[in-house]
Design a protein around this motif. Structure first.
Motif, mmCIF file in Angstrom:
data_model
loop_
_atom_site.group_PDB
_atom_site.id
_atom_site.type_symbol
_atom_site.label_atom_id
_atom_site.label_comp_id
_atom_site.label_asym_id
_atom_site.label_seq_id
_atom_site.Cartn_x
_atom_site.Cartn_y
_atom_site.Cartn_z
ATOM 1 N N VAL A 100 34.892 39.502 53.728
ATOM 2 C CA VAL A 100 34.824 40.008 55.097
ATOM 3 C C VAL A 100 35.945 41.001 55.382
ATOM 4 O O VAL A 100 35.758 41.992 56.100
ATOM 5 C CB VAL A 100 34.873 38.836 56.102
ATOM 6 C CG1 VAL A 100 35.084 39.350 57.522
ATOM 7 C CG2 VAL A 100 33.596 38.022 56.025
ATOM 8 N N MET A 101 37.113 40.773 54.792
ATOM 9 C CA MET A 101 38.284 41.600 55.082
ATOM 10 C C MET A 101 38.387 42.856 54.219
ATOM 11 O O MET A 101 39.368 43.609 54.369
ATOM 12 C CB MET A 101 39.565 40.764 54.925
ATOM 13 C CG MET A 101 39.826 39.814 56.067
ATOM 14 S SD MET A 101 41.519 39.134 56.009
ATOM 15 C CE MET A 101 42.518 40.633 56.218
ATOM 16 N N ILE A 102 37.445 43.101 53.341
ATOM 17 C CA ILE A 102 37.534 44.281 52.461
ATOM 18 C C ILE A 102 37.724 45.582 53.238
ATOM 19 O O ILE A 102 38.602 46.385 52.892
ATOM 20 C CB ILE A 102 36.304 44.353 51.527
ATOM 21 C CG1 ILE A 102 36.423 43.279 50.436
ATOM 22 C CG2 ILE A 102 36.181 45.739 50.883
ATOM 23 C CD1 ILE A 102 35.242 43.221 49.496
ATOM 24 N N PRO A 103 36.944 45.842 54.307
ATOM 25 C CA PRO A 103 37.172 47.090 55.063
ATOM 26 C C PRO A 103 38.578 47.168 55.677
ATOM 27 O O PRO A 103 39.233 48.219 55.607
ATOM 28 C CB PRO A 103 36.093 47.043 56.153
ATOM 29 C CG PRO A 103 35.039 46.152 55.604
ATOM 30 C CD PRO A 103 35.770 45.110 54.826
ATOM 31 N N LEU A 104 39.054 46.066 56.268
ATOM 32 C CA LEU A 104 40.387 46.059 56.877
ATOM 33 C C LEU A 104 41.468 46.178 55.815
ATOM 34 O O LEU A 104 42.454 46.900 56.000
ATOM 35 C CB LEU A 104 40.584 44.776 57.684
ATOM 36 C CG LEU A 104 41.948 44.607 58.366
ATOM 37 C CD1 LEU A 104 42.201 45.753 59.337
ATOM 38 C CD2 LEU A 104 42.034 43.262 59.083
ATOM 39 N N THR A 105 41.268 45.499 54.699
ATOM 40 C CA THR A 105 42.244 45.569 53.607
ATOM 41 C C THR A 105 42.353 46.999 53.084
ATOM 42 O O THR A 105 43.455 47.500 52.828
ATOM 43 C CB THR A 105 41.827 44.630 52.454
ATOM 44 O OG1 THR A 105 41.795 43.288 52.941
ATOM 45 C CG2 THR A 105 42.801 44.726 51.302
ATOM 46 N N THR A 106 41.211 47.650 52.918
ATOM 47 C CA THR A 106 41.204 49.040 52.453
ATOM 48 C C THR A 106 41.902 49.952 53.444
ATOM 49 O O THR A 106 42.639 50.870 53.059
ATOM 50 C CB THR A 106 39.753 49.520 52.232
ATOM 51 O OG1 THR A 106 39.107 48.636 51.304
ATOM 52 C CG2 THR A 106 39.730 50.926 51.661
ATOM 53 N N GLY A 113 44.832 50.908 51.478
ATOM 54 C CA GLY A 113 44.216 52.003 50.732
ATOM 55 C C GLY A 113 43.368 51.531 49.572
ATOM 56 O O GLY A 113 42.750 52.341 48.874
ATOM 57 N N THR A 114 43.305 50.216 49.339
ATOM 58 C CA THR A 114 42.499 49.666 48.251
ATOM 59 C C THR A 114 42.174 48.211 48.551
ATOM 60 O O THR A 114 42.887 47.546 49.304
ATOM 61 C CB THR A 114 43.240 49.747 46.901
ATOM 62 O OG1 THR A 114 42.416 49.183 45.872
ATOM 63 C CG2 THR A 114 44.557 48.988 46.951
ATOM 64 N N SER A 115 41.095 47.716 47.960
ATOM 65 C CA SER A 115 40.752 46.299 48.088
ATOM 66 C C SER A 115 40.943 45.586 46.756
ATOM 67 O O SER A 115 40.585 44.413 46.622
ATOM 68 C CB SER A 115 39.293 46.148 48.549
ATOM 69 O OG SER A 115 38.400 46.689 47.580
ATOM 70 N N LEU A 116 41.512 46.290 45.772
ATOM 71 C CA LEU A 116 41.687 45.740 44.436
ATOM 72 C C LEU A 116 43.166 45.550 44.112
ATOM 73 O O LEU A 116 44.032 46.108 44.790
ATOM 74 C CB LEU A 116 41.044 46.663 43.394
ATOM 75 C CG LEU A 116 39.553 46.978 43.573
ATOM 76 C CD1 LEU A 116 39.099 47.997 42.554
ATOM 77 C CD2 LEU A 116 38.726 45.697 43.466
ATOM 78 N N GLY A 117 43.431 44.786 43.078
ATOM 79 C CA GLY A 117 44.800 44.623 42.603
ATOM 80 C C GLY A 117 45.663 43.797 43.540
ATOM 81 O O GLY A 117 45.180 43.173 44.486
ATOM 82 N N ALA A 153 41.328 35.113 44.431
ATOM 83 C CA ALA A 153 41.242 36.552 44.708
ATOM 84 C C ALA A 153 40.758 37.334 43.498
ATOM 85 O O ALA A 153 40.302 38.474 43.626
ATOM 86 C CB ALA A 153 42.603 37.082 45.159
ATOM 87 N N GLY A 154 40.836 36.724 42.317
ATOM 88 C CA GLY A 154 40.330 37.382 41.117
ATOM 89 C C GLY A 154 38.841 37.662 41.162
ATOM 90 O O GLY A 154 38.341 38.526 40.430
ATOM 91 N N VAL A 155 38.125 36.963 42.013
ATOM 92 C CA VAL A 155 36.676 37.168 42.147
ATOM 93 C C VAL A 155 36.363 38.598 42.578
ATOM 94 O O VAL A 155 35.358 39.191 42.164
ATOM 95 C CB VAL A 155 36.076 36.161 43.155
ATOM 96 C CG1 VAL A 155 34.611 36.468 43.427
ATOM 97 C CG2 VAL A 155 36.229 34.737 42.625
ATOM 98 N N ILE A 156 37.230 39.191 43.414
ATOM 99 C CA ILE A 156 36.996 40.567 43.875
ATOM 100 C C ILE A 156 37.979 41.538 43.223
ATOM 101 O O ILE A 156 38.267 42.592 43.767
ATOM 102 C CB ILE A 156 37.079 40.668 45.409
ATOM 103 C CG1 ILE A 156 38.487 40.280 45.894
ATOM 104 C CG2 ILE A 156 36.007 39.827 46.070
ATOM 105 C CD1 ILE A 156 38.730 40.674 47.338
ATOM 106 N N GLY A 157 38.510 41.156 42.061
ATOM 107 C CA GLY A 157 39.431 42.042 41.351
ATOM 108 C C GLY A 157 40.809 42.070 41.942
ATOM 109 O O GLY A 157 41.484 43.105 41.932
ATOM 110 N N GLY A 158 41.256 40.922 42.447
ATOM 111 C CA GLY A 158 42.566 40.867 43.097
ATOM 112 C C GLY A 158 43.746 40.903 42.156
ATOM 113 O O GLY A 158 44.881 40.973 42.595
ATOM 114 N N GLY A 159 43.507 40.845 40.870
ATOM 115 C CA GLY A 159 44.612 40.885 39.919
ATOM 116 C C GLY A 159 45.212 39.517 39.692
ATOM 117 O O GLY A 159 44.850 38.528 40.337
ATOM 118 N N GLY A 160 46.166 39.431 38.769
ATOM 119 C CA GLY A 160 46.833 38.172 38.495
ATOM 120 C C GLY A 160 46.075 37.310 37.497
ATOM 121 O O GLY A 160 45.107 37.735 36.862
ATOM 122 N N LEU A 161 46.518 36.073 37.372
ATOM 123 C CA LEU A 161 45.935 35.151 36.403
ATOM 124 C C LEU A 161 44.486 34.814 36.723
ATOM 125 O O LEU A 161 43.678 34.605 35.812
ATOM 126 C CB LEU A 161 46.777 33.866 36.350
ATOM 127 C CG LEU A 161 48.183 34.024 35.757
ATOM 128 C CD1 LEU A 161 49.006 32.770 35.998
ATOM 129 C CD2 LEU A 161 48.097 34.342 34.276
#
Length: 221
Positions: A78-84, A88-92, A168-176
């Motif tokens: 849900v927060m992908i638009p706000l996070t971007t 400036g990105t929704s990844l990492g 958060a790795g489900v949406i490419g959030g990075g980390g383990l």
């Protein structure tokens, strides 16, 4: 066993571990920064407190409960638009911080409110009778007296954040978590999955032990 571990990319695992620690540190810092005053506000405006405001408390409490009940995996999406918009990105690592903070701040705020409610009302009333302002009561009475409870709250929140960083790795959030999903799950590399899970368990154990030691240290003072 040695052959199994020899196939792992330890450089990538090391970078994923650093990313997880970075997400944990940043998200926990922002969560405490936002959640502590929110928890204090909930306490002050609650029933039979110094600045009792039933209407405001019910509204704030409802918002906190609503955000706490929202599954984190849904919040991530849900927060992908706000996070971007914010990062400036929704990844990492950067893309994971806003949803991590949004997911844990209400949880931590409620823990803060609970810790403050455990403070002896007699101490608060005694401070009030000496003409102390609300800020002085918070800073010199409530927070010091609730110190061990607040440390326990931060410890629990940090452990929840470890869980959330993995999710958060489900949406490419990075980390383990991201490493476990991309290699351990999608590519069926069991060795990667085992190592990442072991590292996450060790991190949780380290956080819990550190929190327990701090609680014991300050409870003796």
């Amino acid at each position: 066993m040695n052959e199994l571990l020899a196939n792992l990319d330890w450089v990538e695992i090391g970078q994923a571990s650093i990313d997880t620690l970075t997400m944990l540190a940043l998200a926990l810092g922002f969560t405490v920064l936002l959640g502590l005053p929110l928890g204090v506000l909930l306490y002050l405006t609650g029933k039979k407190q110094m600045h009792e405001k039933p209407g405001f408390y019910r509204f704030a409490s409802a918002v906190v409960n609503m955000l706490r009940s929202l599954p984190f995996i849904i919040l991530l999406i849900v927060m992908i638009p706000l996070t971007t918009l914010l990062t400036g990105t929704s990844l990492g690592v950067a893309g994971a911080i806003p949803p991590l903070v949004a997911g844990c701040t209400p949880f931590f705020a409620r823990l803060v409110e609970t810790a403050l409610r455990e403070v002896d009302r007699g101490l608060v009333e005694a401070t009030q009778s000496m003409g102390a302002s609300t800020w002085q009561i918070i800073w010199h009475t409530l927070l010091p007296e609730a110190r061990t409870g607040l440390i326990a709250a931060i410890t629990v929140t940090a452990i929840v954040l470890v869980d959330y960083t993995a999710m958060a790795g489900v949406i490419g959030g990075g980390g383990l978590g991201d490493l476990a999903i991309r290699f351990g799950y999608q590519r069926f590399q069991t060795d990667v999955m085992v190592v990442t899970v072991a590292l996450l368990i060790l991190l949780v154990q380290a956080l819990q032990m550190s929190g327990d030691r701090l609680v014991i240290r300050y409870s003796r003072r």
